[in-house]
Design a protein around this motif. Sequence first.
Motif, PDB file in Angstrom:
ATOM      1  N   PRO A  23       0.787  -1.234   0.000  1.00 57.08           N
ATOM      2  CA  PRO A  23       0.000   0.000   0.000  1.00 57.08           C
ATOM      3  C   PRO A  23       0.825   1.295   0.000  1.00 57.08           C
ATOM      4  CG  PRO A  23      -0.819  -1.525   1.656  1.00 57.08           C
ATOM      5  CD  PRO A  23       0.442  -2.115   1.101  1.00 57.08           C
ATOM      6  N   ILE A  24       2.063   1.244   0.461  1.00 58.42           N
ATOM      7  CA  ILE A  24       2.878   2.467   0.500  1.00 58.42           C
ATOM      8  C   ILE A  24       3.422   2.835  -0.882  1.00 58.42           C
ATOM      9  CG2 ILE A  24       5.122   1.425   1.012  1.00 58.42           C
ATOM     10  CD1 ILE A  24       5.549   3.735   3.032  1.00 58.42           C
ATOM     11  N   GLU A  25       3.462   1.876  -1.789  1.00 54.38           N
ATOM     12  CA  GLU A  25       4.007   2.128  -3.118  1.00 54.38           C
ATOM     13  C   GLU A  25       3.141   3.126  -3.884  1.00 54.38           C
ATOM     14  OE1 GLU A  25       5.051  -1.353  -5.448  1.00 54.38           O
ATOM     15  OE2 GLU A  25       5.207  -2.497  -3.594  1.00 54.38           O
ATOM     16  N   GLY A  26       3.813   3.996  -4.633  1.00 46.21           N
ATOM     17  CA  GLY A  26       3.087   4.934  -5.483  1.00 46.21           C
ATOM     18  C   GLY A  26       3.665   6.328  -5.416  1.00 46.21           C
ATOM     19  N   ASN A  27       2.903   7.279  -5.922  1.00 45.43           N
ATOM     20  CA  ASN A  27       3.312   8.674  -5.952  1.00 45.43           C
ATOM     21  C   ASN A  27       2.576   9.447  -4.868  1.00 45.43           C
ATOM     22  OD1 ASN A  27       5.103   8.477  -8.183  1.00 45.43           O
ATOM     23  ND2 ASN A  27       3.349   8.365  -9.527  1.00 45.43           N
ATOM     24  N   TRP A  28       3.318  10.321  -4.198  1.00 39.29           N
ATOM     25  CA  TRP A  28       2.799  11.068  -3.055  1.00 39.29           C
ATOM     26  C   TRP A  28       3.112  12.549  -3.208  1.00 39.29           C
ATOM     27  CZ3 TRP A  28       0.090   8.492   0.715  1.00 39.29           C
ATOM     28  CH2 TRP A  28       0.171   7.103   0.675  1.00 39.29           C
ATOM     29  N   LYS A  29       2.192  13.390  -2.760  1.00 36.14           N
ATOM     30  CA  LYS A  29       2.422  14.831  -2.746  1.00 36.14           C
ATOM     31  C   LYS A  29       2.931  15.202  -1.351  1.00 36.14           C
ATOM     32  CE  LYS A  29       0.253  19.288  -3.589  1.00 36.14           C
ATOM     33  NZ  LYS A  29      -0.981  19.964  -3.972  1.00 36.14           N
ATOM     34  N   THR A  30       4.105  15.834  -1.307  1.00 38.50           N
ATOM     35  CA  THR A  30       4.698  16.236  -0.034  1.00 38.50           C
ATOM     36  C   THR A  30       4.074  17.548   0.431  1.00 38.50           C
ATOM     37  OG1 THR A  30       6.479  17.556  -0.987  1.00 38.50           O
ATOM     38  CG2 THR A  30       6.883  15.179  -0.781  1.00 38.50           C
ATOM     39  N   GLY A  66       4.787  -3.709   9.809  1.00 42.41           N
ATOM     40  CA  GLY A  66       3.505  -4.311  10.159  1.00 42.41           C
ATOM     41  C   GLY A  66       2.490  -3.282  10.601  1.00 42.41           C
ATOM     42  N   GLY A  67       1.232  -3.588  10.385  1.00 41.55           N
ATOM     43  CA  GLY A  67       0.159  -2.699  10.831  1.00 41.55           C
ATOM     44  C   GLY A  67       0.177  -1.332  10.173  1.00 41.55           C
ATOM     45  N   SER A  68       0.497  -1.260   8.884  1.00 40.10           N
ATOM     46  CA  SER A  68       0.566   0.003   8.127  1.00 40.10           C
ATOM     47  C   SER A  68       1.643   0.951   8.646  1.00 40.10           C
ATOM     48  CB  SER A  68      -0.794   0.711   8.128  1.00 40.10           C
ATOM     49  OG  SER A  68      -1.770  -0.076   7.483  1.00 40.10           O
ATOM     50  N   LYS A  69       2.665   0.401   9.291  1.00 43.63           N
ATOM     51  CA  LYS A  69       3.781   1.202   9.807  1.00 43.63           C
ATOM     52  C   LYS A  69       5.068   0.812   9.080  1.00 43.63           C
ATOM     53  CE  LYS A  69       1.765   1.839  14.366  1.00 43.63           C
ATOM     54  NZ  LYS A  69       1.290   3.167  14.175  1.00 43.63           N
ATOM     55  N   TYR A  70       5.942   1.797   8.956  1.00 46.85           N
ATOM     56  CA  TYR A  70       7.202   1.621   8.246  1.00 46.85           C
ATOM     57  C   TYR A  70       8.298   2.307   9.042  1.00 46.85           C
ATOM     58  CZ  TYR A  70       4.072   0.255   4.549  1.00 46.85           C
ATOM     59  OH  TYR A  70       3.105  -0.392   3.831  1.00 46.85           O
ATOM     60  N   THR A  71       9.512   1.755   8.995  1.00 44.54           N
ATOM     61  CA  THR A  71      10.656   2.355   9.676  1.00 44.54           C
ATOM     62  C   THR A  71      11.847   2.362   8.735  1.00 44.54           C
ATOM     63  OG1 THR A  71      11.369   0.228  10.580  1.00 44.54           O
ATOM     64  CG2 THR A  71       9.904   1.568  11.962  1.00 44.54           C
ATOM     65  N   GLY A  72      12.796   3.263   8.995  1.00 40.53           N
ATOM     66  CA  GLY A  72      13.994   3.320   8.171  1.00 40.53           C
ATOM     67  C   GLY A  72      14.744   4.604   8.363  1.00 40.53           C
ATOM     68  N   LYS A  73      15.246   5.130   7.260  1.00 37.74           N
ATOM     69  CA  LYS A  73      16.032   6.360   7.264  1.00 37.74           C
ATOM     70  C   LYS A  73      15.389   7.357   6.316  1.00 37.74           C
ATOM     71  CE  LYS A  73      19.417   4.758   9.818  1.00 37.74           C
ATOM     72  NZ  LYS A  73      19.641   5.247  11.159  1.00 37.74           N
ATOM     73  N   ILE A  74      15.410   8.627   6.702  1.00 37.54           N
ATOM     74  CA  ILE A  74      14.878   9.697   5.862  1.00 37.54           C
ATOM     75  C   ILE A  74      15.908  10.821   5.826  1.00 37.54           C
ATOM     76  CG2 ILE A  74      13.576  10.827   7.711  1.00 37.54           C
ATOM     77  CD1 ILE A  74      12.044  10.311   4.331  1.00 37.54           C
ATOM     78  N   THR A  75      16.119  11.413   4.650  1.00 36.05           N
ATOM     79  CA  THR A  75      17.115  12.466   4.469  1.00 36.05           C
ATOM     80  C   THR A  75      16.419  13.773   4.124  1.00 36.05           C
ATOM     81  OG1 THR A  75      18.748  10.867   3.691  1.00 36.05           O
ATOM     82  CG2 THR A  75      19.135  13.164   3.113  1.00 36.05           C
ATOM     83  N   ASP A  76      16.805  14.835   4.800  1.00 34.09           N
ATOM     84  CA  ASP A  76      16.305  16.173   4.471  1.00 34.09           C
ATOM     85  C   ASP A  76      17.041  16.609   3.205  1.00 34.09           C
ATOM     86  OD1 ASP A  76      15.805  18.909   4.223  1.00 34.09           O
ATOM     87  OD2 ASP A  76      15.894  19.259   6.380  1.00 34.09           O
ATOM     88  N   PRO A  77      16.331  16.800   2.092  1.00 35.36           N
ATOM     89  CA  PRO A  77      17.026  17.120   0.839  1.00 35.36           C
ATOM     90  C   PRO A  77      17.692  18.492   0.849  1.00 35.36           C
ATOM     91  CG  PRO A  77      14.657  17.289   0.537  1.00 35.36           C
ATOM     92  CD  PRO A  77      14.881  16.723   1.909  1.00 35.36           C
ATOM     93  N   LYS A  86      10.182   7.191  10.275  1.00 34.41           N
ATOM     94  CA  LYS A  86       9.041   6.306  10.439  1.00 34.41           C
ATOM     95  C   LYS A  86       7.901   6.851   9.592  1.00 34.41           C
ATOM     96  CE  LYS A  86       7.450   8.797  14.494  1.00 34.41           C
ATOM     97  NZ  LYS A  86       7.065   8.757  15.861  1.00 34.41           N
ATOM     98  N   GLY A  87       7.017   5.964   9.228  1.00 31.93           N
ATOM     99  CA  GLY A  87       5.848   6.356   8.458  1.00 31.93           C
ATOM    100  C   GLY A  87       4.649   5.534   8.891  1.00 31.93           C
ATOM    101  N   THR A  88       3.487   6.167   8.881  1.00 31.66           N
ATOM    102  CA  THR A  88       2.246   5.478   9.198  1.00 31.66           C
ATOM    103  C   THR A  88       1.246   5.787   8.106  1.00 31.66           C
ATOM    104  OG1 THR A  88       2.683   5.703  11.569  1.00 31.66           O
ATOM    105  CG2 THR A  88       0.435   5.152  10.920  1.00 31.66           C
ATOM    106  N   LEU A  89       0.735   4.741   7.499  1.00 36.59           N
ATOM    107  CA  LEU A  89      -0.208   4.868   6.401  1.00 36.59           C
ATOM    108  C   LEU A  89      -1.629   4.784   6.938  1.00 36.59           C
ATOM    109  CD1 LEU A  89      -0.347   4.993   3.297  1.00 36.59           C
ATOM    110  CD2 LEU A  89      -0.358   2.515   3.303  1.00 36.59           C
TER     111      LEU A  89
END
Length: 114
Positions: A23-30, A66-77, A86-89
């Motif tokens: 479900p997280i795959e796709g295009n997103w507007k920031t 799991g449970g529509s949650k995601y973890t990892g690394k994020i970089t400020d461009p 982290k992300g929660t869908l």
Amino acid sequence: MIGRVVLSGAALLLACGVAMADPIEGNWKTESGATAQIAPCGGSYCITLKSGKHAGKKIGTFQAAGGSKYTGKITDPANDKTYSGKGTLSGNSLKMGGCVLGGLICRNQTWSRL
């Protein structure tokens, strides 16, 4: 006849692959209005900016937790600093966050699915 069976089987496999996309795959507007693409990459999901000032820049890598949650690394461009992410869908919204100092200081954004 065999050609039709092979072609039908290939079409079915292709349709199943699309249906099984995370479900997280796709295009997103920031929040800044740029478009970010989240796509599979090496067992994870890579986040790449597709439009805006930093188009083409990879800004994160997440794994499903799991449970529509995601973890990892994020970089400020803007400054190229990388944070624990982290992300929660929730439906067509993705709440993204990056933290430093063990979660003491965090910044969050909510992205919308395009």
